[in-house]
Design a protein around this motif. Structure first.
Motif, mmCIF file in Angstrom:
data_model
loop_
_atom_site.group_PDB
_atom_site.id
_atom_site.type_symbol
_atom_site.label_atom_id
_atom_site.label_comp_id
_atom_site.label_asym_id
_atom_site.label_seq_id
_atom_site.Cartn_x
_atom_site.Cartn_y
_atom_site.Cartn_z
ATOM 1 N N THR A 8 3.825 -137.461 -32.057
ATOM 2 C CA THR A 8 4.967 -136.719 -32.828
ATOM 3 C C THR A 8 5.144 -137.450 -33.885
ATOM 4 O OG1 THR A 8 5.826 -135.607 -30.909
ATOM 5 C CG2 THR A 8 7.453 -136.224 -32.674
ATOM 6 N N THR A 9 5.349 -138.894 -33.680
ATOM 7 C CA THR A 9 5.650 -139.979 -34.889
ATOM 8 C C THR A 9 4.493 -139.814 -36.003
ATOM 9 O OG1 THR A 9 6.705 -141.395 -33.415
ATOM 10 C CG2 THR A 9 5.647 -142.217 -35.485
ATOM 11 N N LEU A 10 3.402 -139.723 -35.655
ATOM 12 C CA LEU A 10 2.081 -139.733 -36.586
ATOM 13 C C LEU A 10 2.303 -138.555 -37.665
ATOM 14 C CD1 LEU A 10 -0.812 -141.069 -34.837
ATOM 15 C CD2 LEU A 10 0.742 -142.383 -36.353
ATOM 16 N N GLN A 11 2.311 -137.279 -36.760
ATOM 17 C CA GLN A 11 2.395 -136.097 -37.479
ATOM 18 C C GLN A 11 3.724 -135.972 -38.385
ATOM 19 O OE1 GLN A 11 2.456 -133.608 -33.843
ATOM 20 N NE2 GLN A 11 0.183 -133.048 -34.276
ATOM 21 N N ARG A 12 4.867 -136.618 -37.837
ATOM 22 C CA ARG A 12 6.216 -136.452 -38.745
ATOM 23 C C ARG A 12 5.781 -137.385 -39.919
ATOM 24 N NH1 ARG A 12 9.753 -140.482 -38.632
ATOM 25 N NH2 ARG A 12 9.280 -141.149 -36.594
ATOM 26 N N ARG A 13 5.370 -138.577 -39.808
ATOM 27 C CA ARG A 13 5.048 -139.370 -40.905
ATOM 28 C C ARG A 13 3.887 -139.133 -41.922
ATOM 29 N NH1 ARG A 13 6.578 -144.618 -40.189
ATOM 30 N NH2 ARG A 13 5.963 -144.867 -42.265
ATOM 31 N N LEU A 14 2.949 -138.409 -41.408
ATOM 32 C CA LEU A 14 1.693 -137.912 -42.187
ATOM 33 C C LEU A 14 1.395 -136.517 -42.050
ATOM 34 C CD1 LEU A 14 -0.346 -140.771 -40.424
ATOM 35 C CD2 LEU A 14 0.411 -140.970 -42.922
ATOM 36 N N ALA A 15 2.708 -135.740 -42.615
ATOM 37 C CA ALA A 15 3.012 -134.505 -42.344
ATOM 38 C C ALA A 15 1.829 -133.641 -43.243
ATOM 39 C CB ALA A 15 4.132 -133.986 -42.924
ATOM 40 N N SER A 16 1.113 -134.091 -44.214
ATOM 41 C CA SER A 16 0.054 -133.270 -44.603
ATOM 42 C C SER A 16 -1.349 -133.648 -44.139
ATOM 43 C CB SER A 16 0.295 -133.848 -46.286
ATOM 44 O OG SER A 16 1.254 -133.303 -46.907
ATOM 45 N N ALA A 17 -1.475 -134.519 -43.268
ATOM 46 C CA ALA A 17 -2.690 -134.884 -42.664
ATOM 47 C C ALA A 17 -3.115 -133.732 -41.552
ATOM 48 C CB ALA A 17 -2.753 -136.101 -41.914
ATOM 49 N N THR A 18 -4.358 -133.673 -41.389
ATOM 50 C CA THR A 18 -4.815 -132.862 -40.073
ATOM 51 C C THR A 18 -5.390 -133.506 -39.129
ATOM 52 O OG1 THR A 18 -5.592 -131.087 -41.874
ATOM 53 C CG2 THR A 18 -6.646 -131.013 -39.572
ATOM 54 N N PHE A 19 -4.980 -133.347 -37.870
ATOM 55 C CA PHE A 19 -5.238 -134.109 -36.696
ATOM 56 C C PHE A 19 -6.354 -133.497 -35.771
ATOM 57 C CE2 PHE A 19 -1.159 -135.794 -38.138
ATOM 58 C CZ PHE A 19 -1.510 -137.205 -37.968
ATOM 59 N N THR A 20 -7.501 -134.210 -35.491
ATOM 60 C CA THR A 20 -8.457 -133.710 -34.562
ATOM 61 C C THR A 20 -8.601 -134.569 -33.423
ATOM 62 O OG1 THR A 20 -9.621 -132.553 -36.702
ATOM 63 C CG2 THR A 20 -10.859 -132.567 -34.809
ATOM 64 N N ASP A 21 -8.982 -133.704 -32.282
ATOM 65 C CA ASP A 21 -9.153 -134.471 -31.059
ATOM 66 C C ASP A 21 -10.679 -134.977 -30.978
ATOM 67 O OD1 ASP A 21 -9.519 -135.594 -28.315
ATOM 68 O OD2 ASP A 21 -8.450 -133.866 -27.354
ATOM 69 N N LEU A 22 -11.046 -136.083 -30.922
ATOM 70 C CA LEU A 22 -12.390 -136.377 -30.629
ATOM 71 C C LEU A 22 -12.877 -136.986 -29.406
ATOM 72 C CD1 LEU A 22 -12.633 -138.687 -34.074
ATOM 73 C CD2 LEU A 22 -13.113 -136.259 -33.837
ATOM 74 N N ASN A 23 -11.986 -136.855 -28.451
ATOM 75 C CA ASN A 23 -12.386 -137.349 -27.112
ATOM 76 C C ASN A 23 -13.502 -136.777 -26.491
ATOM 77 O OD1 ASN A 23 -10.315 -139.256 -26.167
ATOM 78 N ND2 ASN A 23 -8.949 -137.985 -26.886
ATOM 79 N N ALA A 24 -13.798 -135.496 -26.727
ATOM 80 C CA ALA A 24 -15.102 -134.895 -26.265
ATOM 81 C C ALA A 24 -16.255 -135.373 -26.562
ATOM 82 C CB ALA A 24 -14.952 -133.625 -26.095
ATOM 83 N N ALA A 25 -16.416 -135.742 -27.834
ATOM 84 C CA ALA A 25 -17.698 -136.209 -28.589
ATOM 85 C C ALA A 25 -17.667 -137.713 -28.275
ATOM 86 C CB ALA A 25 -17.338 -136.295 -30.208
ATOM 87 N N TYR A 26 -16.568 -138.357 -27.953
ATOM 88 C CA TYR A 26 -16.510 -139.594 -27.546
ATOM 89 C C TYR A 26 -17.115 -139.875 -26.145
ATOM 90 C CZ TYR A 26 -14.400 -143.946 -25.664
ATOM 91 O OH TYR A 26 -14.342 -145.323 -24.981
ATOM 92 N N GLN A 27 -16.606 -138.940 -25.287
ATOM 93 C CA GLN A 27 -17.406 -138.960 -23.968
ATOM 94 C C GLN A 27 -18.697 -138.884 -23.793
ATOM 95 O OE1 GLN A 27 -14.663 -136.003 -22.189
ATOM 96 N NE2 GLN A 27 -13.240 -137.429 -21.265
ATOM 97 N N ASP A 28 -19.257 -138.054 -24.787
ATOM 98 C CA ASP A 28 -20.531 -137.739 -24.973
ATOM 99 C C ASP A 28 -21.284 -139.182 -25.247
ATOM 100 O OD1 ASP A 28 -20.425 -135.244 -24.167
ATOM 101 O OD2 ASP A 28 -20.700 -134.336 -26.180
ATOM 102 N N LEU A 29 -20.722 -139.963 -26.272
ATOM 103 C CA LEU A 29 -21.252 -141.112 -26.551
ATOM 104 C C LEU A 29 -21.370 -142.155 -25.440
ATOM 105 C CD1 LEU A 29 -19.401 -142.012 -29.977
ATOM 106 C CD2 LEU A 29 -21.775 -140.780 -29.615
ATOM 107 N N ARG A 30 -20.341 -142.029 -24.425
ATOM 108 C CA ARG A 30 -20.092 -143.020 -23.280
ATOM 109 C C ARG A 30 -20.992 -142.616 -22.142
ATOM 110 N NH1 ARG A 30 -16.108 -146.816 -23.381
ATOM 111 N NH2 ARG A 30 -17.775 -147.760 -22.440
ATOM 112 N N LEU A 31 -21.331 -141.317 -22.281
ATOM 113 C CA LEU A 31 -22.434 -141.105 -20.912
ATOM 114 C C LEU A 31 -23.549 -141.871 -20.900
ATOM 115 C CD1 LEU A 31 -22.109 -139.053 -18.618
ATOM 116 C CD2 LEU A 31 -23.390 -137.561 -20.228
ATOM 117 N N VAL A 32 -24.007 -142.079 -22.267
ATOM 118 C CA VAL A 32 -25.445 -142.735 -22.275
ATOM 119 C C VAL A 32 -25.304 -144.156 -22.632
ATOM 120 C CG1 VAL A 32 -27.359 -142.752 -23.857
ATOM 121 C CG2 VAL A 32 -26.531 -140.583 -23.086
ATOM 122 N N LYS A 33 -25.922 -144.926 -22.021
ATOM 123 C CA LYS A 33 -25.747 -146.448 -22.067
ATOM 124 C C LYS A 33 -26.985 -146.912 -22.607
ATOM 125 C CE LYS A 33 -21.776 -146.348 -19.524
ATOM 126 N NZ LYS A 33 -21.813 -144.889 -19.624
#
Length: 404
Positions: A145-170
């Motif tokens: 909420t703070t980031l979206q209020r302070r950076l109101a013109s930015a577009t926010f994207t969840d990268l967690n699924a892609a990050y989990q794919d990176l972590r699956l392979v060691k």
């Protein structure tokens, strides 16, 4: 497909050390940042905000910095340019600067509210308002909420699924740390086998487990246990918290152990009897669990699919039993999908045609239980998928172990 014997556990002396702490190599860290920036390119974000903190299963900041925060801290990674680490609390800042591979380490703030404002200030000063901002980790709703209020013109994207794919392979370097942690798990099970006695309380088993690795920089991630009489069972799956029940002759004890070393963990699951042979019911439960484990791990190779593993798990239902715990899940630095159960118990998080890539680290852990959920056993190991089989990361025998 053949499985591969466990490779020798490497010594900590073989690791690179800086300022007295293990340090991932420059090449390994570059590999991680290159992978993250490829994700950013794919989704069109200009900066990644990585948040991580206190959980041994949440290691996103550690993964990109080599430093494990004790409370929620932030890493800001521009698609072009150098990363910045914001560390809470003030007294944690000296260690963050000693241990982290990130050169620009700043004070995050005394409180989460203050830190969120400081992250917003940093992103604004770097020119990211009005641009694409991705995030990784368990970002607090209040912080977002703070980031979206302070950076109101930015577009926010969840990268967690892609990050989990990176972590699956060691990588090979990650596997050095994983094998050290797996060795702690083997030692813990051996200590349980030697040390569990009638008359001890179940919570005392924790000391047997942790004593074997505390002087080796191992850190408990989980050590779940259960004990119940085989003649009148009441529990089918290990407890997350240790009760005060007194262990008795004729009990079954079941455990699930993961010890971490610098952000990495193997996992071992074993069943024990106390001063007695398994009853016919428990002997059969264990035999079915081992059969399911063998059938699943015998299929593991690069390209094996979720559907193939679910078909192998049918042996449990055909024997008249079920499961409670997950059957297969990704692991190492996080609890990772795909997560599989059986087709009769919620199936899987991924479709049948999902194919596992080479280098995947996962856990196969059949927790075979009676339909009334009164009796159960569990066996299993962490494994690493290779092109033509799987390396078993644990080496302690998987028979029905006997204590006392």
């Amino acid at each position: 497909m053949p499985r591969i014997d466990k490779l020798p556990t490497p010594s900590q002396d073989s690791l690179s050390s800086v300022n007295g702490f293990p340090r991932y190599s420059e090449a390994e860290m570059q590999r991680r940042y290159d992978a993250l920036r490829r994700v950013m390119d794919d989704v069109g974000t200009d900066v990644a905000v990585v948040c991580g903190g206190t959980s041994g299963l949440e290691t996103s900041v550690l993964y990109f910095t080599n430093w494990a925060p004790s409370v929620e801290s932030y890493l800001v990674v521009p698609r072009q340019g150098d990363p910045v680490l914001l560390a809470r609390l003030w007294n944690h800042l000296p260690d963050a600067r000693l241990i982290s591979v990130v050169e620009d380490v700043r004070y995050g703030g005394d409180t989460p509210v203050e830190q969120a404002e400081n992250v917003a200030d940093l992103l604004a000063s770097m020119g990211f308002d009005g641009r694409g901002i991705g995030w990784i980790g368990p970002l607090r709703a209040a912080d977002m909420t703070t980031l979206q209020r302070r950076l109101a013109s930015a577009t926010f994207t969840d990268l967690n699924a892609a990050y989990q794919d990176l972590r699956l392979v060691k990588s090979e370097e990650e596997m050095v740390y994983t094998r050290i942690a797996a060795g702690f798990n083997d030692a813990a099970v051996a200590a349980m086998e030697a040390g569990i006695r009638p008359g001890m309380r179940e919570y005392e088993i924790a000391k047997l487990i942790e004593d074997v690795y505390l002087d080796q920089r191992g850190v408990n991630l989980i050590h779940f246990t259960m004990s119940t009489p085989m003649s009148d069972p009441r529990v089918c799956v290990p407890h997350q918290q240790h009760p005060d029940r007194v262990v008795q002759e004729g009990d079954v004890v079941v455990t699930e152990i993961s010890t971490t070393f610098w952000g990495y963990a193997g996992q071992i699951l074993r069943s024990f009897t106390v001063g007695a042979e398994p009853t016919p019911l428990y002997r059969d439960l264990h035999a079915v669990a081992v059969q399911a484990y063998d059938d699943i791990t015998g299929l593991l190779r690069a390209g094996v699919t979720v559907g193939e593993l679910l078909e192998a798990a049918e042996v449990i239902d055909k024997a008249g039993y079920s499961i409670w715990d997950d059957l297969v899940h990704g692991f190492g630095g996080a609890y990772l999908p795909p997560i599989l159960r059986t087709r009769q118990t919620r199936g899987a998080t991924h479709p049948d045609d999902y194919a596992y890539p080479t280098g995947t680290v996962l856990v196969v852990q059949p927790n075979v239980i009676t339909p009334d959920a009164r009796a159960g056993v569990q066996v299993g190991n962490a494994l690493r998928i290779t092109d033509d089989g799987a390396e078993v990361l644990q080496e302690h025998p998987m028979g029905f172990l006997r204590c006392a």
